[in-house]
Scaffold this motif. Structure first.
Motif, PDB file in Angstrom:
ATOM      1  N   LEU A   1     -10.747 -27.173  55.145  1.00 11.73           N
ATOM      2  CA  LEU A   1     -11.683 -27.958  54.342  1.00 11.73           C
ATOM      3  C   LEU A   1     -11.208 -28.067  52.895  1.00 11.73           C
ATOM      4  N   ALA A   2     -10.636 -26.973  52.381  1.00 11.61           N
ATOM      5  CA  ALA A   2     -10.115 -27.004  51.013  1.00 11.61           C
ATOM      6  C   ALA A   2      -8.937 -27.967  50.907  1.00 11.61           C
ATOM      7  N   ASP A   3      -8.044 -27.932  51.901  1.00 11.65           N
ATOM      8  CA  ASP A   3      -6.889 -28.828  51.883  1.00 11.65           C
ATOM      9  C   ASP A   3      -7.325 -30.286  51.968  1.00 11.65           C
ATOM     10  N   GLN A   4      -8.308 -30.569  52.823  1.00 14.36           N
ATOM     11  CA  GLN A   4      -8.795 -31.945  52.928  1.00 14.36           C
ATOM     12  C   GLN A   4      -9.488 -32.375  51.640  1.00 14.36           C
ATOM     13  N   SER A   5     -10.248 -31.483  51.063  1.00 15.12           N
ATOM     14  CA  SER A   5     -10.936 -31.792  49.815  1.00 15.12           C
ATOM     15  C   SER A   5      -9.947 -32.097  48.703  1.00 15.12           C
ATOM     16  N   ASN A   6      -8.842 -31.378  48.685  1.00 11.84           N
ATOM     17  CA  ASN A   6      -7.831 -31.567  47.643  1.00 11.84           C
ATOM     18  C   ASN A   6      -7.144 -32.922  47.725  1.00 11.84           C
ATOM     19  N   LEU A   7      -7.082 -33.499  48.923  1.00 14.89           N
ATOM     20  CA  LEU A   7      -6.343 -34.756  49.095  1.00 14.89           C
ATOM     21  C   LEU A   7      -6.906 -35.885  48.238  1.00 14.89           C
TER      22      LEU A   7
ATOM     23  N   ARG B   1      -6.394 -23.852  46.033  1.00 12.86           N
ATOM     24  CA  ARG B   1      -5.192 -24.101  46.820  1.00 12.86           C
ATOM     25  C   ARG B   1      -4.482 -25.318  46.245  1.00 12.86           C
ATOM     26  N   PRO B   2      -3.162 -25.304  46.208  1.00 15.00           N
ATOM     27  CA  PRO B   2      -2.439 -26.492  45.739  1.00 15.00           C
ATOM     28  C   PRO B   2      -2.593 -27.633  46.731  1.00 15.00           C
ATOM     29  N   LEU B   3      -2.471 -28.844  46.248  1.00 12.45           N
ATOM     30  CA  LEU B   3      -2.568 -29.997  47.132  1.00 12.45           C
ATOM     31  C   LEU B   3      -1.379 -30.011  48.083  1.00 12.45           C
ATOM     32  N   ARG B   4      -1.654 -30.106  49.372  1.00 15.34           N
ATOM     33  CA  ARG B   4      -0.607 -30.137  50.392  1.00 15.34           C
ATOM     34  C   ARG B   4      -0.767 -31.397  51.227  1.00 15.34           C
ATOM     35  N   LEU B   5       0.310 -32.088  51.436  1.00 11.39           N
ATOM     36  CA  LEU B   5       0.308 -33.195  52.382  1.00 11.39           C
ATOM     37  C   LEU B   5       0.605 -32.640  53.774  1.00 11.39           C
ATOM     38  N   PRO B   6       0.010 -33.201  54.819  1.00  9.08           N
ATOM     39  CA  PRO B   6       0.271 -32.704  56.175  1.00  9.08           C
ATOM     40  C   PRO B   6       1.543 -33.284  56.786  1.00  9.08           C
TER      41      PRO B   6
ATOM     42  N   ARG C   1       7.274 -54.745  42.593  1.00  6.35           N
ATOM     43  CA  ARG C   1       7.351 -54.467  41.159  1.00  6.35           C
ATOM     44  C   ARG C   1       6.727 -53.105  40.881  1.00  6.35           C
ATOM     45  N   ARG C   2       7.381 -52.335  40.031  1.00 11.10           N
ATOM     46  CA  ARG C   2       6.878 -50.988  39.751  1.00 11.10           C
ATOM     47  C   ARG C   2       5.488 -51.012  39.106  1.00 11.10           C
ATOM     48  N   CYS C   3       5.203 -52.036  38.336  1.00 13.53           N
ATOM     49  CA  CYS C   3       3.895 -52.105  37.678  1.00 13.53           C
ATOM     50  C   CYS C   3       2.766 -52.319  38.691  1.00 13.53           C
ATOM     51  N   SER C   4       3.099 -52.796  39.895  1.00 15.72           N
ATOM     52  CA  SER C   4       2.093 -53.042  40.922  1.00 15.72           C
ATOM     53  C   SER C   4       2.092 -51.982  42.009  1.00 15.72           C
ATOM     54  N   ALA C   5       3.068 -51.101  41.993  1.00 18.16           N
ATOM     55  CA  ALA C   5       3.276 -50.163  43.099  1.00 18.16           C
ATOM     56  C   ALA C   5       2.456 -48.895  42.914  1.00 18.16           C
ATOM     57  N   THR C   6       1.393 -48.756  43.686  1.00 21.23           N
ATOM     58  CA  THR C   6       0.550 -47.559  43.565  1.00 21.23           C
ATOM     59  C   THR C   6       1.152 -46.357  44.284  1.00 21.23           C
ATOM     60  N   GLY C   7       2.131 -46.578  45.169  1.00 15.29           N
ATOM     61  CA  GLY C   7       2.771 -45.448  45.822  1.00 15.29           C
ATOM     62  C   GLY C   7       3.470 -44.524  44.839  1.00 15.29           C
ATOM     63  N   LEU C   8       3.843 -45.081  43.682  1.00  8.12           N
ATOM     64  CA  LEU C   8       4.479 -44.258  42.644  1.00  8.12           C
ATOM     65  C   LEU C   8       3.536 -43.173  42.133  1.00  8.12           C
ATOM     66  N   HIS C   9       2.233 -43.380  42.309  1.00  6.01           N
ATOM     67  CA  HIS C   9       1.266 -42.369  41.877  1.00  6.01           C
ATOM     68  C   HIS C   9       1.520 -41.051  42.605  1.00  6.01           C
ATOM     69  N   ALA C  10       1.805 -41.136  43.895  1.00  4.12           N
ATOM     70  CA  ALA C  10       2.052 -39.918  44.668  1.00  4.12           C
ATOM     71  C   ALA C  10       3.313 -39.214  44.192  1.00  4.12           C
ATOM     72  N   VAL C  11       4.344 -39.990  43.854  1.00  2.00           N
ATOM     73  CA  VAL C  11       5.592 -39.404  43.362  1.00  2.00           C
ATOM     74  C   VAL C  11       5.348 -38.702  42.031  1.00  2.00           C
ATOM     75  N   ALA C  12       4.624 -39.368  41.139  1.00  2.19           N
ATOM     76  CA  ALA C  12       4.375 -38.798  39.812  1.00  2.19           C
ATOM     77  C   ALA C  12       3.514 -37.539  39.883  1.00  2.19           C
ATOM     78  N   LEU C  13       2.505 -37.560  40.748  1.00  3.05           N
ATOM     79  CA  LEU C  13       1.580 -36.442  40.808  1.00  3.05           C
ATOM     80  C   LEU C  13       2.141 -35.235  41.560  1.00  3.05           C
ATOM     81  N   LEU C  14       2.869 -35.485  42.631  1.00  5.57           N
ATOM     82  CA  LEU C  14       3.241 -34.405  43.534  1.00  5.57           C
ATOM     83  C   LEU C  14       4.628 -33.836  43.294  1.00  5.57           C
ATOM     84  N   ASN C  15       5.472 -34.555  42.586  1.00  2.13           N
ATOM     85  CA  ASN C  15       6.747 -33.984  42.180  1.00  2.13           C
ATOM     86  C   ASN C  15       6.587 -33.432  40.774  1.00  2.13           C
ATOM     87  N   SER C  16       7.315 -32.388  40.455  1.00  9.54           N
ATOM     88  CA  SER C  16       7.017 -31.625  39.241  1.00  9.54           C
ATOM     89  C   SER C  16       7.738 -32.110  37.997  1.00  9.54           C
ATOM     90  N   GLY C  17       8.328 -33.314  38.041  1.00 11.95           N
ATOM     91  CA  GLY C  17       8.995 -33.825  36.863  1.00 11.95           C
ATOM     92  C   GLY C  17      10.462 -33.490  36.815  1.00 11.95           C
TER      93      GLY C  17
END
Length: 322
Positions: A271-277, A94-99, A109-125
């Motif tokens: 369970l699969a959706d939670q595991s994917n998170l 199953r694809p990763l889904r946020l609830p 600073r972008r170099c310190s911002a870990t929230g960008l990880h979610a943007v990079a991973l979950l948006n398709s470019g």
């Protein structure tokens, strides 16, 4: 009888939290820091893994966890989060889904911002990583670049989100409530990506002050490598997003079970959706492992250890930053 049921529930909840934490530790420890990806030029700079400026992943999809790459395939093909694969079939991930829809307000600073990880991973470019879609979309709001924080007031004609279903993840004594208590209402979670000690934006921005504040329902230990003096229980932005998603997902599933509406969503799906998170922490894991390896190579204490914290504290006292 009520006391017995409560104690049983708390015992089961504690056991689940311990199991989830152990799984997270094992996941993060699976990154050895030795995996190297070729550097690529993006936004006029040489970068590895992802670009902090445009939030593009710079690694091929075939090295990504299946739930991440499948989500990106779906978005590339349809432009939204609708599932076009038969994920109920055996051996089909199953694809990763946020609830919830995720809005990340960047004020760091972008170099310190870990929230960008979610943007990079979950948006398709796609060209604009701020796009919104069905439930589970991710939107970046960069304050420094002049992005406007949406008006979440449902009484406004120009409203983007409904204030009854949008919440701000911001612990505040006497104001915030446990996120589990409002999970059934939540459609949008707004997360500030800023320093632990930098919270003025929440008080000064009118659109943020309208939002009801929530905090994580449980206390977690951070696996972040950067030093801070904000006390125990403070986690990085991407960790907070992961824990919030786990808690909201659990509560929404419980609500689904108690609903009289017929639903094909099964326990296995949940369970699969939670595991994917956990794969929200894929970039975090790579960066953390590389940081630990560099410290070991240079003969320095492991980041986040008591010795490393004491050295950082002493350095800041010398420079007057503590």
């Amino acid at each position: 009888m009520q006391t017995i049921r409560k104690n049983l529930y708390m015992s089961q909840k504690s056991s689940k939290l311990e199991a989830d934490e152990q799984r997270l530790v094992e996941y993060l420890n699976s990154f050895d820091g030795k995996t190297s990806f070729p550097r690529r030029t993006c936004c006029n700079s040489s970068r590895s893994i992802y670009c902090e400026e445009c939030c593009r992943l710079l690694v091929p999809d075939d090295v990504l966890p299946d739930p991440i790459s499948l989500r990106r395939e779906v978005k590339d093909a349809s432009g939204n989060n609708e599932i076009t694969h038969d994920t109920t079939a055996d051996n089909i991930p199953r694809p990763l889904r946020l609830p919830f829809n995720l809005h990340i307000v960047l004020d760091d600073r972008r170099c310190s911002a870990t929230g960008l990880h979610a943007v990079a991973l979950l948006n398709s470019g796609e060209e604009n990583p701020k796009s919104a879609g069905d439930l589970g979309s991710v939107r970046l709001i960069d304050v420094a670049n002049g992005d406007d924080i949406p008006n979440y007031d449902n009484n406004s004609i120009d409203s983007i989100e409904q204030s009854e279903t949008a919440f701000l993840l911001f612990p505040s004594r006497g104001e915030s409530v446990p996120i589990e208590s409002v999970a059934h209402q939540m459609e949008t979670l707004v997360v500030l990506d800023c320093k632990w000690t930098k919270s003025s934006l929440c008080r000064k921005n009118a659109n943020l002050t309208k939002l009801r504040k929530v905090h994580l329902s449980n206390t977690y230990n951070t696996h972040y490598w950067r030093w801070h003096n904000a006390g125990d229980g403070c986690v990085s932005t991407i960790e907070a997003i992961y824990y919030a998603a786990m808690e909201v997902s659990e509560q929404k599933y419980k609500q689904l079970l108690s609903s009289e509406d017929q639903c094909t969503f099964t326990l296995e799906d949940h369970l699969a959706d939670q595991s994917n998170l956990i794969h929200l922490l894929w970039l975090f894991g790579h960066q953390r492992a590389a940081t630990f390896q560099a410290a070991n190579r240079d003969g320095k204490p492991a980041p986040g250890s008591a010795e490393a914290k004491e050295l950082a504290r002493a350095l800041r006292k010398q420079t007057g930053e503590y």
